[in-house]
Design a protein around this motif. Structure first.
Motif, PDB file in Angstrom:
ATOM      1  N   GLU A   9      -7.915  54.951   9.915  1.00 54.57           N
ATOM      2  CA  GLU A   9      -7.538  56.002   8.964  1.00 54.57           C
ATOM      3  C   GLU A   9      -6.154  55.725   8.384  1.00 54.57           C
ATOM      4  O   GLU A   9      -5.935  55.860   7.170  1.00 54.57           O
ATOM      5  CB  GLU A   9      -7.565  57.376   9.646  1.00 54.57           C
ATOM      6  N   VAL A  10      -5.221  55.322   9.262  1.00 49.60           N
ATOM      7  CA  VAL A  10      -3.881  55.011   8.769  1.00 49.60           C
ATOM      8  C   VAL A  10      -3.945  53.836   7.808  1.00 49.60           C
ATOM      9  O   VAL A  10      -3.287  53.819   6.762  1.00 49.60           O
ATOM     10  CB  VAL A  10      -2.923  54.681   9.948  1.00 49.60           C
ATOM     11  N   TYR A  11      -4.771  52.839   8.165  1.00 54.29           N
ATOM     12  CA  TYR A  11      -4.902  51.656   7.306  1.00 54.29           C
ATOM     13  C   TYR A  11      -5.400  52.054   5.931  1.00 54.29           C
ATOM     14  O   TYR A  11      -4.862  51.640   4.900  1.00 54.29           O
ATOM     15  CB  TYR A  11      -5.847  50.636   7.941  1.00 54.29           C
ATOM     16  N   GLN A  12      -6.452  52.871   5.910  1.00 54.90           N
ATOM     17  CA  GLN A  12      -7.038  53.307   4.641  1.00 54.90           C
ATOM     18  C   GLN A  12      -5.998  54.033   3.793  1.00 54.90           C
ATOM     19  O   GLN A  12      -5.858  53.756   2.602  1.00 54.90           O
ATOM     20  CB  GLN A  12      -8.218  54.242   4.935  1.00 54.90           C
ATOM     21  N   SER A  13      -5.248  54.919   4.441  1.00 53.41           N
ATOM     22  CA  SER A  13      -4.313  55.702   3.632  1.00 53.41           C
ATOM     23  C   SER A  13      -3.129  54.866   3.176  1.00 53.41           C
ATOM     24  O   SER A  13      -2.575  55.092   2.101  1.00 53.41           O
ATOM     25  CB  SER A  13      -3.883  56.964   4.400  1.00 53.41           C
ATOM     26  N   ARG A  14      -2.784  53.846   3.963  1.00 55.20           N
ATOM     27  CA  ARG A  14      -1.632  53.009   3.597  1.00 55.20           C
ATOM     28  C   ARG A  14      -1.993  51.957   2.563  1.00 55.20           C
ATOM     29  O   ARG A  14      -1.179  51.559   1.733  1.00 55.20           O
ATOM     30  CB  ARG A  14      -1.120  52.358   4.888  1.00 55.20           C
ATOM     31  N   ASN A  15      -3.245  51.460   2.636  1.00 54.11           N
ATOM     32  CA  ASN A  15      -3.612  50.314   1.810  1.00 54.11           C
ATOM     33  C   ASN A  15      -4.680  50.608   0.776  1.00 54.11           C
ATOM     34  O   ASN A  15      -5.066  49.727   0.002  1.00 54.11           O
ATOM     35  CB  ASN A  15      -4.092  49.160   2.699  1.00 54.11           C
ATOM     36  N   SER A  16      -5.167  51.832   0.780  1.00 50.62           N
ATOM     37  CA  SER A  16      -6.190  52.287  -0.167  1.00 50.62           C
ATOM     38  C   SER A  16      -7.497  51.524  -0.084  1.00 50.62           C
ATOM     39  O   SER A  16      -8.317  51.605  -0.988  1.00 50.62           O
ATOM     40  CB  SER A  16      -5.676  52.230  -1.616  1.00 50.62           C
ATOM     41  N   VAL A  17      -7.682  50.734   0.938  1.00 49.62           N
ATOM     42  CA  VAL A  17      -9.000  50.135   1.169  1.00 49.62           C
ATOM     43  C   VAL A  17      -9.336  50.308   2.641  1.00 49.62           C
ATOM     44  O   VAL A  17      -8.429  50.315   3.473  1.00 49.62           O
ATOM     45  CB  VAL A  17      -9.087  48.626   0.834  1.00 49.62           C
ATOM     46  N   PRO A  18     -10.654  50.400   2.962  1.00 53.39           N
ATOM     47  CA  PRO A  18     -11.003  50.482   4.380  1.00 53.39           C
ATOM     48  C   PRO A  18     -10.655  49.165   5.068  1.00 53.39           C
ATOM     49  O   PRO A  18     -10.728  48.089   4.470  1.00 53.39           O
ATOM     50  CB  PRO A  18     -12.520  50.700   4.369  1.00 53.39           C
ATOM     51  N   LEU A  19     -10.295  49.262   6.318  1.00 53.01           N
ATOM     52  CA  LEU A  19      -9.945  48.075   7.092  1.00 53.01           C
ATOM     53  C   LEU A  19     -11.097  47.067   7.101  1.00 53.01           C
ATOM     54  O   LEU A  19     -10.894  45.852   7.040  1.00 53.01           O
ATOM     55  CB  LEU A  19      -9.576  48.499   8.525  1.00 53.01           C
ATOM     56  N   GLU A  20     -12.327  47.586   7.151  1.00 54.40           N
ATOM     57  CA  GLU A  20     -13.484  46.686   7.200  1.00 54.40           C
ATOM     58  C   GLU A  20     -13.492  45.737   6.005  1.00 54.40           C
ATOM     59  O   GLU A  20     -13.830  44.560   6.129  1.00 54.40           O
ATOM     60  CB  GLU A  20     -14.790  47.480   7.191  1.00 54.40           C
ATOM     61  N   ASN A  21     -13.104  46.256   4.842  1.00 53.74           N
ATOM     62  CA  ASN A  21     -13.100  45.394   3.657  1.00 53.74           C
ATOM     63  C   ASN A  21     -12.137  44.236   3.825  1.00 53.74           C
ATOM     64  O   ASN A  21     -12.457  43.088   3.510  1.00 53.74           O
ATOM     65  CB  ASN A  21     -12.691  46.199   2.401  1.00 53.74           C
ATOM     66  N   ALA A  22     -10.941  44.550   4.321  1.00 47.73           N
ATOM     67  CA  ALA A  22      -9.939  43.500   4.514  1.00 47.73           C
ATOM     68  C   ALA A  22     -10.432  42.485   5.539  1.00 47.73           C
ATOM     69  O   ALA A  22     -10.244  41.275   5.381  1.00 47.73           O
ATOM     70  CB  ALA A  22      -8.618  44.109   4.964  1.00 47.73           C
ATOM     71  N   VAL A  23     -11.084  42.998   6.590  1.00 44.43           N
ATOM     72  CA  VAL A  23     -11.613  42.103   7.618  1.00 44.43           C
ATOM     73  C   VAL A  23     -12.697  41.210   7.016  1.00 44.43           C
ATOM     74  O   VAL A  23     -12.731  39.995   7.225  1.00 44.43           O
ATOM     75  CB  VAL A  23     -12.164  42.928   8.808  1.00 44.43           C
ATOM     76  N   LYS A  24     -13.583  41.817   6.228  1.00 43.88           N
ATOM     77  CA  LYS A  24     -14.673  41.024   5.616  1.00 43.88           C
ATOM     78  C   LYS A  24     -14.091  39.958   4.703  1.00 43.88           C
ATOM     79  O   LYS A  24     -14.592  38.842   4.613  1.00 43.88           O
ATOM     80  CB  LYS A  24     -15.587  41.942   4.790  1.00 43.88           C
ATOM     81  N   HIS A  25     -13.017  40.300   4.038  1.00 41.76           N
ATOM     82  CA  HIS A  25     -12.411  39.388   3.085  1.00 41.76           C
ATOM     83  C   HIS A  25     -11.747  38.207   3.780  1.00 41.76           C
ATOM     84  O   HIS A  25     -11.792  37.078   3.288  1.00 41.76           O
ATOM     85  CB  HIS A  25     -11.352  40.167   2.273  1.00 41.76           C
ATOM     86  N   ASP A  26     -11.116  38.483   4.933  1.00 43.23           N
ATOM     87  CA  ASP A  26     -10.263  37.463   5.545  1.00 43.23           C
ATOM     88  C   ASP A  26     -10.836  36.756   6.755  1.00 43.23           C
ATOM     89  O   ASP A  26     -10.225  35.826   7.261  1.00 43.23           O
ATOM     90  CB  ASP A  26      -8.925  38.101   5.964  1.00 43.23           C
ATOM     91  N   THR A  27     -11.955  37.211   7.263  1.00 41.11           N
ATOM     92  CA  THR A  27     -12.496  36.547   8.449  1.00 41.11           C
ATOM     93  C   THR A  27     -13.948  36.174   8.183  1.00 41.11           C
ATOM     94  O   THR A  27     -14.552  36.612   7.210  1.00 41.11           O
ATOM     95  CB  THR A  27     -12.415  37.442   9.704  1.00 41.11           C
ATOM     96  N   HIS A  28     -14.493  35.329   9.073  1.00 40.03           N
ATOM     97  CA  HIS A  28     -15.804  34.759   8.762  1.00 40.03           C
ATOM     98  C   HIS A  28     -16.739  34.747   9.938  1.00 40.03           C
ATOM     99  O   HIS A  28     -16.321  34.818  11.090  1.00 40.03           O
ATOM    100  CB  HIS A  28     -15.628  33.325   8.260  1.00 40.03           C
ATOM    101  N   ARG A  29     -18.023  34.609   9.614  1.00 42.59           N
ATOM    102  CA  ARG A  29     -19.092  34.354  10.570  1.00 42.59           C
ATOM    103  C   ARG A  29     -19.025  35.268  11.789  1.00 42.59           C
ATOM    104  O   ARG A  29     -18.860  36.463  11.678  1.00 42.59           O
ATOM    105  CB  ARG A  29     -19.081  32.871  10.967  1.00 42.59           C
ATOM    106  N   HIS A  30     -19.211  34.659  12.961  1.00 39.27           N
ATOM    107  CA  HIS A  30     -19.397  35.492  14.155  1.00 39.27           C
ATOM    108  C   HIS A  30     -18.142  36.260  14.525  1.00 39.27           C
ATOM    109  O   HIS A  30     -18.222  37.382  15.038  1.00 39.27           O
ATOM    110  CB  HIS A  30     -19.856  34.627  15.337  1.00 39.27           C
ATOM    111  N   TYR A  31     -16.991  35.672  14.251  1.00 35.19           N
ATOM    112  CA  TYR A  31     -15.737  36.392  14.518  1.00 35.19           C
ATOM    113  C   TYR A  31     -15.703  37.664  13.693  1.00 35.19           C
ATOM    114  O   TYR A  31     -15.439  38.761  14.193  1.00 35.19           O
ATOM    115  CB  TYR A  31     -14.546  35.476  14.187  1.00 35.19           C
TER     116      TYR A  31
END
Lengths: 313, 316
Positions: free
Chosen positions: B281-303
């Motif tokens: 929630e803090v991430y969303q309010s600070r960065n205006s995107v859900p954390l999951e999006n940032a994770v999907k963008h920056d990490t790959h595959r099974h990790y």
């Protein structure tokens, strides 16, 4: 008659020794029943306890206070005996902060209990006093030895068999260097000294002290100067039986103060189920007299009987 | 507050460990199967699975995971599977023995766990490393950092809610005086920060702000490059609002060119059962995107799959 007076005086004389003799007191009530003259003669004969204001007889207030302590020795030891060891330790530590008992009680508890027992005492302390013992020690005790004390009560030492002997040797050397280069007043606040004494396991420290002796030709206690806190810490970790036997001996000395006398109860209650046999042997070796004989000679009444039972006589 | 999602009908530990064994069998590894089991079990359930696996196949589940998985996925799965106290002990051991001034993992563990949990970590440390955590921290850290870190990891703070306002006022003033004198590693500063209970400290920091017009962390920023001051600020933050602290670490780890997977893994694994929801929630309010999006963008595959599962966002 003179004998009766004497023995009743002795029974009430707690402040000369430890405790009062309840049995003799009760017997006198029977003997002197309906004999107010006997009691009157006793009062005039016992000037420490009784005095007069003009023609009015009164008790000495001082004596009454001391008597209160002596009567409650038996009550205290009974309550302490029944209490959970954690609560006992927590209350004793609290006394150091708020009743000015000597800080050595904290060293004693922090260093002679097992890690589990110390944890239990800390939990009991929080439950009883709504503060952690660490915060109270850090806040209330502002002496040169505070840092060491806080470190000691915060410790949760490893208790397994493993010892890094090379590290123990290295730390014995390091301690030697610090001792040489520090003024003896500064030693108690030295970071290395505190680190080693408050974080290493007891087995490790015993090995370190042994190496110290081999390296420097004398036990580390002799090089710690007049630093009471450091001396007691080393003693409690390395030779707890010796520490306890000396604490008992101080209690029996002529003119021992109230906290010193209380340590007799504390030591015997807290060690009765732990290492009392070893303490008795050490006491005998060190002071040339049996502990049970010292207790029999110097203490009275039910208090005495309880002590003797606890030490396994 | 936790993001971990456990299915309403959980298979028995025996069934779970058989599934995992299947995932390891043959050529290659079925990472999706591993995630579908482990990333959806709580600590007690994971322990039961480990015990069942040991009893059935004669070896530690962690050993098989070590063999059959690799890279960042391996690291997060191993960390996740451990019991919280073992996990913290492992992290603490790494942090202590490889300590450097910018490392704040010890502070995270010391300040963001309950008193009782921190004690369990110290017990687990004894078992695992045959030494106490304090010994290792004391032996590997130096100077001002040791002055701060040693009492922090040894702390056993009172856990009641009572606050002494009079004390909060006087200790707020004390902190302010010391900070004004730049006496950041003064014994009294350390005493207050490392022995007072958390509610007491929060009250103290509030008093500080009320009395002196600045939150204490603002006054601790006189040199943004100073690692010791950063450590002090971390202590304050972790006591007051751990989710904000963790959000920042995650944000910084994702912003790097190449991600700082160590920090990301550590925080997701250690907070998934605690307050990862709040952190999101803090991430969303600070960065205006859900954390999951940032994770999907920056990490790959099974990790990435494992992270999303622990964030409560996978399809299972």
């Amino acid at each position: 008659m003179a004998d009766e007076t004497l023995s009743l005086k002795k029974a009430f004389s707690g402040h000369g020794g430890f405790g009062v003799d309840e049995t003799i007191m009760a017997a006198m009530v029977t003997k002197w029943r309906k004999q107010p003259d006997q009691k009157s003669r006793f009062r005039s004969d016992f000037s420490g306890f009784f005095t007069k204001i003009g023609s009015i007889e009164k008790c000495e207030d001082d004596y009454l206070l001391r008597l209160k302590t002596e009567f409650s020795r038996f009550k205290n030891i009974m309550v302490l005996w029944l209490m959970h060891p954690w609560e006992r330790d927590a209350r004793w530590m609290h006394h150091v902060m708020h009743k000015s008992y000597p800080f050595t009680v904290i060293v004693e508890i922090a260093c002679t209990r097992t890690s589990e027992e110390l944890l239990g005492a800390k939990r009991a302390y929080q439950a009883l006093f709504n503060h952690s013992v660490e915060e109270d020690v850090a806040y209330h005790i502002k002496e040169s030895y505070s840092k060491l004390l806080v470190g000691l009560v915060s410790s949760f030492r490893y208790e397994g068999p493993q010892v890094d002997n090379d590290m123990a040797k290295w730390e014995a050397k390091a301690l030697g260097n610090v001792i040489k280069s520090s003024g003896s007043g500064k030693l108690i606040q030295n970071e290395e000294v505190i680190r080693i004494l408050t974080t290493r396991s007891k087995r490790h420290l015993k090995a370190t002290f042994k190496h110290y002796k081999e390296l420097h030709g004398k036990p580390i206690e002799e090089d710690l100067g007049a630093n009471l806190c450091l001396q007691e810490t080393v003693k409690c970790i390395d030779k707890p039986a010796k520490y306890f036997s000396e604490a008992i001996n101080i209690a029996f000395k002529e003119g021992a103060d109230k906290p010193s006398k209380l340590s007799l109860t504390r030591v015997i209650i807290s060690r009765a189920d732990v290492d009392m046999e070893e303490i008795k042997e050490t006491y005998h070796k060190q002071f040339g007299v049996k502990l049970e004989d010292m207790i029999t000679k110097n203490t009275h009444g039910h208090y005495k009987d309880t002590l003797l039972t606890l030490i396994g006589k | 507050m936790a993001t971990l999602r456990v299915p309403p009908a959980v298979p028995s530990p025996q069934e779970d460990c058989e599934q995992l064994h299947k995932a390891f069998e043959g050529w290659g590894t079925n990472e999706k199967l591993i995630i579908s089991v482990l990333a959806h079990r709580n600590a007690a359930q994971r322990k039961a699975i480990r015990d069942a696996y040991q009893a059935t196949y004669g070896k530690d589940l962690l050993e098989s995971l070590l063999h059959e998985t690799h890279g960042d996925f391996e690291k997060i799965v191993l960390l996740w599977t451990l019991e919280p106290s073992e996990r913290d002990a492992l992290l603490a051991n790494e942090a202590a023995t490889k300590w450097h001034p910018a490392n704040r993992v010890l502070i995270e563990i010391a300040c963001a766990r309950s008193s009782q949990d921190l004690f369990t970590v110290r017990c687990a440390y004894h078992k695992q490393y045959k030494r106490s955590l304090e010994e290792d921290v004391a032996a590997h850290t130096k100077a001002d950092f040791r002055k701060l870190l040693l009492p922090l990891v040894s702390a056993y703070r009172y856990e009641g809610e009572e606050v002494n306002m009079h004390l909060a006022k006087s200790e707020a003033k004390l902190l302010h005086d010391k900070i004004s004198d730049k006496a950041y590693s003064d014994e009294e500063v350390i005493r207050v920060l490392t022995t007072r209970s958390k509610p007491q400290l929060i009250a103290t920091f509030n008093q500080y702000n009320n009395e002196f017009g600045n939150p204490i962390n603002k006054d601790l920023k006189s040199d943004p490059k100073d690692d010791y001051l950063a450590a002090l600020r971390a202590v304050v933050r972790l006591i007051c609002c751990p989710e904000k602290y963790f959000e920042k670490v995650i944000r910084l780890s994702l912003n790097k060119i190449g991600t700082d997977e160590t920090a990301l893994t550590r925080i997701v694994a250690t907070r998934a059962e605690v307050d990862l929801k709040l952190i999101k929630e803090v991430y969303q309010s600070r960065n205006s995107v859900p954390l999951e999006n940032a994770v999907k963008h920056d990490t790959h595959r099974h990790y990435e799959d494992m992270l999303l599962a622990l964030l409560g966002s996978d399809q299972n």
